[in-house]
Motif scaffolding. Structure first.
Motif, PDB file in Angstrom:
ATOM      1  N   ARG A  39       0.777  -1.280   0.120  1.00  0.00           N
ATOM      2  CA  ARG A  39       0.008  -0.060   0.024  1.00  0.00           C
ATOM      3  C   ARG A  39       0.741   1.212   0.019  1.00  0.00           C
ATOM      4  O   ARG A  39       0.549   2.281  -0.658  1.00  0.00           O
ATOM      5  CB  ARG A  39      -0.912  -0.050   1.092  1.00  0.00           C
ATOM      6  CG  ARG A  39      -1.981  -0.971   0.941  1.00  0.00           C
ATOM      7  CD  ARG A  39      -3.008  -0.921   2.189  1.00  0.00           C
ATOM      8  NE  ARG A  39      -3.840   0.310   1.758  1.00  0.00           N
ATOM      9  CZ  ARG A  39      -5.265   0.546   2.519  1.00  0.00           C
ATOM     10  NH1 ARG A  39      -5.692  -0.454   3.125  1.00  0.00           N
ATOM     11  NH2 ARG A  39      -5.705   1.635   2.197  1.00  0.00           N
ATOM     12  N   VAL A  40       1.879   1.039   0.839  1.00  0.00           N
ATOM     13  CA  VAL A  40       2.873   2.298   0.698  1.00  0.00           C
ATOM     14  C   VAL A  40       3.572   2.551  -0.512  1.00  0.00           C
ATOM     15  O   VAL A  40       3.443   3.674  -1.048  1.00  0.00           O
ATOM     16  CB  VAL A  40       3.891   2.199   1.868  1.00  0.00           C
ATOM     17  CG1 VAL A  40       4.960   3.335   1.676  1.00  0.00           C
ATOM     18  CG2 VAL A  40       3.394   2.396   3.159  1.00  0.00           C
ATOM     19  N   TYR A  41       3.910   1.594  -1.406  1.00  0.00           N
ATOM     20  CA  TYR A  41       4.521   1.489  -2.799  1.00  0.00           C
ATOM     21  C   TYR A  41       3.388   2.292  -3.671  1.00  0.00           C
ATOM     22  O   TYR A  41       3.650   3.239  -4.169  1.00  0.00           O
ATOM     23  CB  TYR A  41       4.776   0.254  -3.312  1.00  0.00           C
ATOM     24  CG  TYR A  41       6.123  -0.399  -2.709  1.00  0.00           C
ATOM     25  CD1 TYR A  41       7.099   0.421  -2.344  1.00  0.00           C
ATOM     26  CD2 TYR A  41       6.203  -1.659  -2.575  1.00  0.00           C
ATOM     27  CE1 TYR A  41       8.219  -0.395  -1.950  1.00  0.00           C
ATOM     28  CE2 TYR A  41       7.044  -2.414  -2.146  1.00  0.00           C
ATOM     29  CZ  TYR A  41       8.427  -1.802  -2.018  1.00  0.00           C
ATOM     30  OH  TYR A  41       9.372  -2.286  -1.447  1.00  0.00           O
ATOM     31  N   ALA A  42       2.036   1.742  -3.450  1.00  0.00           N
ATOM     32  CA  ALA A  42       1.085   2.162  -4.309  1.00  0.00           C
ATOM     33  C   ALA A  42       0.835   3.834  -3.885  1.00  0.00           C
ATOM     34  O   ALA A  42       0.510   4.297  -4.990  1.00  0.00           O
ATOM     35  CB  ALA A  42      -0.045   1.131  -4.190  1.00  0.00           C
ATOM     36  N   THR A  43       0.949   4.054  -2.875  1.00  0.00           N
ATOM     37  CA  THR A  43       0.279   5.459  -2.523  1.00  0.00           C
ATOM     38  C   THR A  43       1.610   6.289  -2.927  1.00  0.00           C
ATOM     39  O   THR A  43       1.362   7.457  -3.500  1.00  0.00           O
ATOM     40  CB  THR A  43       0.455   5.417  -0.788  1.00  0.00           C
ATOM     41  OG1 THR A  43      -0.603   4.422  -0.240  1.00  0.00           O
ATOM     42  CG2 THR A  43       0.304   6.873  -0.441  1.00  0.00           C
ATOM     43  N   PHE A  44       2.754   6.137  -2.807  1.00  0.00           N
ATOM     44  CA  PHE A  44       3.931   6.761  -3.594  1.00  0.00           C
ATOM     45  C   PHE A  44       3.624   6.981  -5.016  1.00  0.00           C
ATOM     46  O   PHE A  44       3.829   7.934  -5.772  1.00  0.00           O
ATOM     47  CB  PHE A  44       5.350   6.088  -3.467  1.00  0.00           C
ATOM     48  CG  PHE A  44       5.789   6.744  -2.201  1.00  0.00           C
ATOM     49  CD1 PHE A  44       6.338   8.107  -1.890  1.00  0.00           C
ATOM     50  CD2 PHE A  44       6.179   5.642  -1.017  1.00  0.00           C
ATOM     51  CE1 PHE A  44       6.680   8.582  -0.599  1.00  0.00           C
ATOM     52  CE2 PHE A  44       6.855   6.458   0.408  1.00  0.00           C
ATOM     53  CZ  PHE A  44       7.225   7.912   0.335  1.00  0.00           C
ATOM     54  N   THR A  45       3.203   5.703  -5.737  1.00  0.00           N
ATOM     55  CA  THR A  45       3.046   5.610  -7.103  1.00  0.00           C
ATOM     56  C   THR A  45       1.957   6.445  -7.398  1.00  0.00           C
ATOM     57  O   THR A  45       1.852   7.311  -8.297  1.00  0.00           O
ATOM     58  CB  THR A  45       2.882   4.093  -7.523  1.00  0.00           C
ATOM     59  OG1 THR A  45       3.871   3.528  -7.393  1.00  0.00           O
ATOM     60  CG2 THR A  45       2.585   4.137  -8.835  1.00  0.00           C
ATOM     61  N   GLY A  46       0.726   6.413  -6.581  1.00  0.00           N
ATOM     62  CA  GLY A  46      -0.337   7.631  -6.947  1.00  0.00           C
ATOM     63  C   GLY A  46      -0.071   9.002  -6.815  1.00  0.00           C
ATOM     64  O   GLY A  46      -0.508   9.708  -7.694  1.00  0.00           O
ATOM     65  N   LEU A  47       0.646   9.151  -5.682  1.00  0.00           N
ATOM     66  CA  LEU A  47       1.288  10.443  -5.593  1.00  0.00           C
ATOM     67  C   LEU A  47       1.839  11.005  -6.792  1.00  0.00           C
ATOM     68  O   LEU A  47       1.678  12.294  -7.240  1.00  0.00           O
ATOM     69  CB  LEU A  47       1.984  10.653  -4.358  1.00  0.00           C
ATOM     70  CG  LEU A  47       2.360  12.038  -3.962  1.00  0.00           C
ATOM     71  CD1 LEU A  47       1.065  12.995  -3.836  1.00  0.00           C
ATOM     72  CD2 LEU A  47       3.489  11.895  -2.554  1.00  0.00           C
ATOM     73  N   ALA A  48       3.068  10.349  -7.376  1.00  0.00           N
ATOM     74  CA  ALA A  48       3.700  10.553  -8.413  1.00  0.00           C
ATOM     75  C   ALA A  48       2.877  10.934  -9.713  1.00  0.00           C
ATOM     76  O   ALA A  48       3.087  11.967 -10.362  1.00  0.00           O
ATOM     77  CB  ALA A  48       4.736   9.599  -8.537  1.00  0.00           C
ATOM     78  N   ILE A  49       1.848  10.044  -9.843  1.00  0.00           N
ATOM     79  CA  ILE A  49       1.116  10.089 -10.979  1.00  0.00           C
ATOM     80  C   ILE A  49       0.180  11.367 -10.963  1.00  0.00           C
ATOM     81  O   ILE A  49      -0.018  12.082 -11.729  1.00  0.00           O
ATOM     82  CB  ILE A  49       0.019   8.661 -11.127  1.00  0.00           C
ATOM     83  CG1 ILE A  49       0.902   7.501 -11.505  1.00  0.00           C
ATOM     84  CG2 ILE A  49      -0.964   9.150 -12.109  1.00  0.00           C
ATOM     85  CD1 ILE A  49       0.108   6.226 -11.492  1.00  0.00           C
TER      86      ILE A  49
END
Length: 178
Positions: free
Chosen positions: A28-38
């Motif tokens: 979830r943390v990985y995906a949160t960083f990814t979502g934030l970058a997007i």
């Protein structure tokens, strides 16, 4: 002792082994960083992006990082165990990697509201980025609080986590030429 009235095979989140919950949080943390970058990249280019495209881009990005987490789990299992995962292990891997999708729930709703004309895109992207930052901050705060270290050590640890998180965001932005 109370009788378990749940359907067979139904498990609550806290029934999962601790290591599985830790892996799911990591995803979830990985995906949160990814979502934030997007979201941040789209915010930088808001004049060239439609709300529908922003929503779809975030959805596809989160599904992609979720799929990558699943594939990484399968590859790691095969490499470590010299065998393909069995049905139970595949289910565990799907639960762990699938938890990443939840990280995009509220930001996707905000962007969908923009796609349906309820919100303007720029404020929706700003809101989504704030939601992601708050989520990361809360995870870091809860993690540090669970250490039961002295307050000042918790504060130092939280400061380090925030600095590391900001470094990740800066690196992601640099990778996209911003």
């Amino acid at each position: 002792m109370a009788e378990d009235t749940r359907a067979p095979g139904h498990r609550r989140r806290h029934d999962r082994p601790e290591d599985e919950r830790a892996e799911a949080l990591k995803e979830r943390v990985y995906a949160t960083f990814t979502g934030l970058a997007i979201v941040l990249v789209q915010q930088e280019n808001v004049e060239h992006v439609t709300a529908a495209r922003a929503t779809l881009t975030l959805l596809v990005g989160i599904v992609a990082i979720t799929a990558a987490g699943f594939v990484a789990g399968v590859v790691a299992h095969v490499a470590y165990h010299s065998a393909f995962p069995d049905r139970d292990e595949l289910g565990r891997m799907l639960r762990v990697s699938g938890s990443a999708i939840a990280s995009a729930g509220v930001p996707l709703i905000v962007l969908a509201l923009a796609a349906f004309g309820v919100l303007e895109l720029e404020p929706a992207l700003l809101t989504a980025s704030i939601l992601y930052l708050v989520a990361l901050g809360l995870v870091g705060y809860v993690a540090v609080r669970r250490t039961h270290a002295a307050w000042w050590k918790q504060l130092v640890a939280l400061g380090i986590l925030v600095a590391l998180g900001l470094a990740v965001v800066v690196l992601q932005q640099l990778a996209h030429g911003h």
